[in-house]
Write a protein that holds these residues in place. Structure first.
Motif, PDB file in Angstrom:
ATOM      1  N   ALA A 196       0.843  -1.206   0.000  1.00 53.84           N
ATOM      2  CA  ALA A 196       0.000   0.000   0.000  1.00 53.84           C
ATOM      3  C   ALA A 196       0.876   1.253   0.000  1.00 53.84           C
ATOM      4  O   ALA A 196       0.541   2.259  -0.636  1.00 53.84           O
ATOM      5  CB  ALA A 196      -0.918  -0.011   1.214  1.00 53.84           C
ATOM      6  N   ARG A 197       2.018   1.191   0.706  1.00 52.51           N
ATOM      7  CA  ARG A 197       2.939   2.336   0.739  1.00 52.51           C
ATOM      8  C   ARG A 197       3.551   2.565  -0.641  1.00 52.51           C
ATOM      9  O   ARG A 197       3.653   3.699  -1.130  1.00 52.51           O
ATOM     10  CB  ARG A 197       4.048   2.065   1.772  1.00 52.51           C
ATOM     11  CG  ARG A 197       5.199   3.074   1.738  1.00 52.51           C
ATOM     12  CD  ARG A 197       4.730   4.448   2.202  1.00 52.51           C
ATOM     13  NE  ARG A 197       5.653   5.503   1.806  1.00 52.51           N
ATOM     14  CZ  ARG A 197       6.751   5.855   2.471  1.00 52.51           C
ATOM     15  NH1 ARG A 197       7.079   5.212   3.578  1.00 52.51           N
ATOM     16  NH2 ARG A 197       7.502   6.842   2.055  1.00 52.51           N
ATOM     17  N   ILE A 198       3.957   1.463  -1.296  1.00 60.07           N
ATOM     18  CA  ILE A 198       4.578   1.565  -2.625  1.00 60.07           C
ATOM     19  C   ILE A 198       3.564   2.107  -3.632  1.00 60.07           C
ATOM     20  O   ILE A 198       3.863   3.025  -4.402  1.00 60.07           O
ATOM     21  CB  ILE A 198       5.087   0.171  -3.077  1.00 60.07           C
ATOM     22  CG1 ILE A 198       6.174  -0.328  -2.127  1.00 60.07           C
ATOM     23  CG2 ILE A 198       5.611   0.237  -4.507  1.00 60.07           C
ATOM     24  CD1 ILE A 198       6.477  -1.809  -2.253  1.00 60.07           C
ATOM     25  N   VAL A 199       2.342   1.543  -3.605  1.00 57.35           N
ATOM     26  CA  VAL A 199       1.302   1.959  -4.554  1.00 57.35           C
ATOM     27  C   VAL A 199       0.941   3.427  -4.345  1.00 57.35           C
ATOM     28  O   VAL A 199       0.858   4.204  -5.305  1.00 57.35           O
ATOM     29  CB  VAL A 199       0.049   1.055  -4.409  1.00 57.35           C
ATOM     30  CG1 VAL A 199      -1.122   1.626  -5.197  1.00 57.35           C
ATOM     31  CG2 VAL A 199       0.365  -0.357  -4.874  1.00 57.35           C
ATOM     32  N   GLY A 200       0.753   3.819  -3.088  1.00 59.82           N
ATOM     33  CA  GLY A 200       0.386   5.210  -2.790  1.00 59.82           C
ATOM     34  C   GLY A 200       1.461   6.188  -3.224  1.00 59.82           C
ATOM     35  O   GLY A 200       1.167   7.244  -3.806  1.00 59.82           O
ATOM     36  N   ASP A 201       2.710   5.836  -2.953  1.00 56.10           N
ATOM     37  CA  ASP A 201       3.823   6.720  -3.312  1.00 56.10           C
ATOM     38  C   ASP A 201       3.962   6.843  -4.833  1.00 56.10           C
ATOM     39  O   ASP A 201       4.174   7.929  -5.375  1.00 56.10           O
ATOM     40  CB  ASP A 201       5.121   6.168  -2.713  1.00 56.10           C
ATOM     41  CG  ASP A 201       6.159   7.261  -2.492  1.00 56.10           C
ATOM     42  OD1 ASP A 201       5.869   8.179  -1.708  1.00 56.10           O
ATOM     43  OD2 ASP A 201       7.223   7.202  -3.139  1.00 56.10           O
ATOM     44  N   THR A 202       3.806   5.704  -5.527  1.00 57.49           N
ATOM     45  CA  THR A 202       3.887   5.707  -6.997  1.00 57.49           C
ATOM     46  C   THR A 202       2.765   6.555  -7.593  1.00 57.49           C
ATOM     47  O   THR A 202       2.989   7.341  -8.515  1.00 57.49           O
ATOM     48  CB  THR A 202       3.796   4.266  -7.543  1.00 57.49           C
ATOM     49  OG1 THR A 202       4.823   3.476  -6.939  1.00 57.49           O
ATOM     50  CG2 THR A 202       3.944   4.239  -9.052  1.00 57.49           C
ATOM     51  N   MET A 203       1.570   6.391  -7.047  1.00 59.88           N
ATOM     52  CA  MET A 203       0.415   7.126  -7.574  1.00 59.88           C
ATOM     53  C   MET A 203       0.567   8.628  -7.298  1.00 59.88           C
ATOM     54  O   MET A 203       0.275   9.455  -8.166  1.00 59.88           O
ATOM     55  CB  MET A 203      -0.866   6.588  -6.932  1.00 59.88           C
ATOM     56  CG  MET A 203      -2.134   7.220  -7.463  1.00 59.88           C
ATOM     57  SD  MET A 203      -3.614   6.279  -7.023  1.00 59.88           S
ATOM     58  CE  MET A 203      -3.502   6.244  -5.248  1.00 59.88           C
ATOM     59  N   GLY A 204       1.040   8.971  -6.127  1.00 57.59           N
ATOM     60  CA  GLY A 204       1.170  10.383  -5.768  1.00 57.59           C
ATOM     61  C   GLY A 204       2.281  11.101  -6.506  1.00 57.59           C
ATOM     62  O   GLY A 204       2.175  12.299  -6.795  1.00 57.59           O
ATOM     63  N   LYS A 205       3.349  10.359  -6.810  1.00 58.59           N
ATOM     64  CA  LYS A 205       4.514  11.012  -7.429  1.00 58.59           C
ATOM     65  C   LYS A 205       4.573  10.879  -8.944  1.00 58.59           C
ATOM     66  O   LYS A 205       4.938  11.823  -9.641  1.00 58.59           O
ATOM     67  CB  LYS A 205       5.807  10.419  -6.841  1.00 58.59           C
ATOM     68  CG  LYS A 205       6.133  10.870  -5.435  1.00 58.59           C
ATOM     69  CD  LYS A 205       7.472  10.254  -5.039  1.00 58.59           C
ATOM     70  CE  LYS A 205       7.859  10.636  -3.625  1.00 58.59           C
ATOM     71  NZ  LYS A 205       9.089   9.917  -3.220  1.00 58.59           N
TER      72      LYS A 205
END
Length: 746
Positions: free
Chosen positions: A66-75
């Motif tokens: 979830a951290r990886i997905v959220g960071d990828t989506m946000g950046k």
């Protein structure tokens, strides 16, 4: 409207066309297709880069997906979180990827189609190969970076992948108007292929296939059309035929069992459940009576589907049946489409490797240019420090005599001595001859006193020698293509030694499966179909015992051969054929199967108006009547066709068939319209036409009128029709001529 605003008038179709082309290109380039250089789609590239940036390395702890997905989506990837997580999951599934790029921890789905757990439960980190061969050297300016979607971050436009990932892991994607489907290949073979191209850029596809013999699917299996691979790899398009691997095991009591240990790559997921159902159907439809039981004993150790056979069963024949009638033999459609130089392009094996090798030379050139630049800077500083050590007393005198750093630096770089106090004129003269560079002067001013220790000076001289060697090595690599090739090949050999695996898929020219259909003993059966469309066949004696009940309960009762076919005619002018052998055969009270399941007929979209056996049709001429009053006679033999669905007649717009029947000698045909018009004609006056013809006009209908019913009446027969509370005897109607108005009855 303000002065700055203005209305632009343009053709609507032009805006739609431009908008759709822009959308299509966006999907093709920025979403669905991989780049030929790194073999990654944007979502995969961004996810891996984000993990690299977050420091989730192979030797570090796992982090929540979830951290990886959220960071990828946000950046980097402003799309749905599910698309990012799906891409992350696939990169971790060893049964889908030839070389998994992500090390997943938790439930990442199974080969049988089970989905991965939610991203809040699973964890991931980079695989070692990903870090070493996909993300290394990003700090050495080897690839271009561009702004992310909101221009707050920089992201690589392509990853510096050192192995041909597009071949190793393959690719699948559906864009707008095009799709890509590239099978995975063996890691070691692909590296050998790259080395072969680097040694001989004129290599052709046939020579390349001595190194890359064909696809290597993570599920194993057998490619059985080896001879087609040359054409496929030359053009980048074609069909690869793959079979699962079967072993025949001996069981106690002289029985045998079929064990499937490898499945076709296309069977991953729901395909395994579909295969099991297909085997059940083979048993249910009596295509085979040799199967006693089937069980899926697959586990983490691998696929194991066990089919138990009865004693004396022909296992080889049954294997052929499975290959022929289920997805145990399937085709993988190859379309090697990728983005090359900003454009989608279908490429063969050699062009893909050519693009990869050119990219490797570009990466190497940029890497060693950056390294050379750093070594030259280091050399300049080292030479300044070595020179400073020789005149260290003078430099100390300059520093002690200067009021500020600016004066000291000006003296070291340009020899300006006017503002500095010296102990002697000799020192001043010597200082005026100094000509250090800006970088050297800064290094000297920042140098610590311990650097003057003898051992430190020796270390400095040693570092300088290393730097000179590095410079010579880097210059040789940059100036000599063969030297650069050696460096690239050396790195590829190291990757192959550590990560290459044995080939899983066997490639051969398999014999075409020949299925010997068991000979069916021909016999008479009775076809029964009720008004709900459920059909079955029963024995003739069973019908005769229950004749009254069978005739009253069923809409169609036809005596036919078990080798015959049944024709189902619809009001839309279609005829659907179904084999009598496909119908359930049993006892009188057994329930039948819907004809929708056994033929192409669809009861929700079509109206059934006539059913007959092919044998009946061959012996008769058939009469067709439509609601607009069109009639024709067709030789029933015309409906003896191989296709499961064929056009039985041609219809005008809005017309439909309302009556089909068999023609008998001296038969009369009576037409009844909605407005109460009746016309009786001799059926023999209707001309014979082909099944693809419209027919001739049977009755002249008034405006807004149409045929409601058509009756076929044998000579001497009488049909009584209820009409507005009265009864009309049809044999009392006068025989008229075809294509007349008829007589009104109310």
């Amino acid at each position: 409207m303000s002065e700055t605003e203005q209305i632009l008038r343009t053709e609507y179709s032009e805006i739609m066309q431009k908008s759709y082309i822009d959308y299509a290109m966006s999907v093709i380039i920025a979403r669905a297709l991989p780049d030929v250089r790194d073999g990654l789609k944007p979502v995969q590239r961004r996810t891996l880069y984000d993990m690299y940036e977050l420091g989730i390395r192979y030797d570090k702890p796992y982090r929540k997906c979830a951290r990886i997905v959220g960071d990828t989506m946000g950046k980097y990837h402003p799309h749905g979180d599910s698309s990012i997580y799906d891409a992350l999951v696939v990169m971790a599934q060893e049964f889908k990827k030839g070389m998994p790029l992500v090390d997943g921890h938790g439930n990442f789905g199974s080969i049988e189609g089970d989905g991965a757990a939610a991203m809040r439960y699973t964890e991931a980190r980079l695989e070692k190969i990903t870090q070493e061969a996909y993300l290394a050297d990003l700090d050495k300016d080897v690839v271009d970076f561009g702004p992310n979607f909101d221009e707050t971050e920089k992201e690589p436009l392509v990853l510096p992948v050192k192995v041909p990932n597009i071949l190793i892991n393959g690719a699948e994607g559906i864009a707008v108007g095009m799709a890509t489907s590239i099978p995975p290949h063996n890691f070691g073979e692909v590296i050998e292929g790259v080395k072969a191209y680097m040694k001989n850029p004129d290599i052709n596809t046939e020579q390349m296939m001595q190194y890359i013999s064909g696809p290597d699917f993570p599920t194993g299996g057998i490619v059985v059309n080896k001879d087609d691979l040359l054409q496929i790899y030359s053009t980048g398009m074609g069909k690869i035929k793959i079979r699962g691997r079967i072993e025949i095991e001996q069981v106690k009591g002289g029985k045998e069992r079929i064990v499937i240990t490898e499945i076709p790559y296309t069977m991953i997921g729901a395909g395994i459940g579909k295969f099991l159902n297909d085997v059940y159907n083979l048993v249910e439809t009596k295509k085979t009576t040799d199967i006693v039981d089937i069980s899926n004993q697959s586990s983490k150790e691998g696929i194991r589907i066990v089919i138990e056979l009865k004693k004396g069963a022909n296992a080889t024949q049954l294997c052929n049946l499975l290959y022929k009638k289920t997805r145990l033999e399937d085709t993988f459609g190859v379309n090697m489409l990728a983005v090359a130089e900003g454009k989608p392009e279908t490429m063969g094996l050699v062009p893909i490797i050519r693009h990869h090798v050119n990219f490797q030379y570009e990466i190497a050139t940029r890497k060693y240019t950056t390294l050379l630049k750093k070594e030259l800077e280091k050399k300049e500083i080292q030479e300044g420090l070595i020179k400073a050590c020789d005149v260290i007393d003078l430099i100390i005198e300059i520093l002690r005599g200067s009021k500020n750093i600016k004066e000291a630096k000006a003296c070291l770089v340009e020899g300006e001595t006017g503002a500095i106090k010296f102990k002697s004129e000799a020192s001043k003269k010597q200082a005026s001859e100094l000509h250090f560079t800006e970088r050297q002067a800064t290094a000297i001013l920042e140098m610590r006193l311990y650097k003057l220790i003898g051992l430190e000076i020796e270390a400095l001289l040693k570092d300088h020698d290393t730097t000179l060697k590095n410079i010579a090595e880097y210059e040789e690599i940059l100036n000599n293509r063969s030297a650069m090739a050696k460096v690239i090949i050396k790195e590829l050999d190291a990757f192959k030694k550590e990560y290459a695996q044995e080939r899983k898929t066997t490639i051969e020219n398999g014999a075409e499966i020949v299925l010997e259909e068991p000979k069916v003993e021909e016999m008479d059966v009775v076809f029964l179909m009720d008004r709900f469309g459920y059909a079955r066949t029963i024995d003739v004696t069973a019908y005769e015992r229950n004749k009254e009940a069978a005739d009253s309960e069923n809409k169609y009762v036809i005596i036919c051969k078990n080798t015959d076919k049944i024709g189902i005619f619809t009001s839309q002018g279609q005829m659907h054929l179904l084999k009598v052998a496909d119908l359930p055969y049993g006892k009188f009270r057994d329930k039948g199967q819907p004809i929708d399941n056994l033929s192409n007929y669809n009861s929700s979209e079509e109206n059934l108006i006539f059913v007959a056996s092919l044998e009946q049709m061959r012996l008769h001429k058939m009469l067709f009547a439509t609601k607009t009053g069109m009639l024709k006679m067709v030789d029933g033999a015309e409906f003896d066709v191989a296709k499961r669905t064929t056009a039985a007649t041609k219809l005008s717009d809005g017309d439909e068939v309302i009556k089909i029947g068999f023609y008998e000698e001296e038969m009369h045909l009576i037409m009844q319209s909605k407005k109460g018009m009746f016309l009786r004609i001799e059926a023999g006056s209707i001309p014979e036409k082909k099944k693809g013809a419209v027919g001739v006009r049977g009755i002249r209908l008034a405006m807004g009128d149409e045929l409601e019913e058509v009756y076929l009446m044998q000579a001497g027969e009488n049909i009584v029709v209820p009409l507005k509370g009265k009864e009309l005897e049809l044999n009392r109607l006068r025989v008229g001529n075809r294509d007349t108005k008829g007589v009104k009855h109310t």
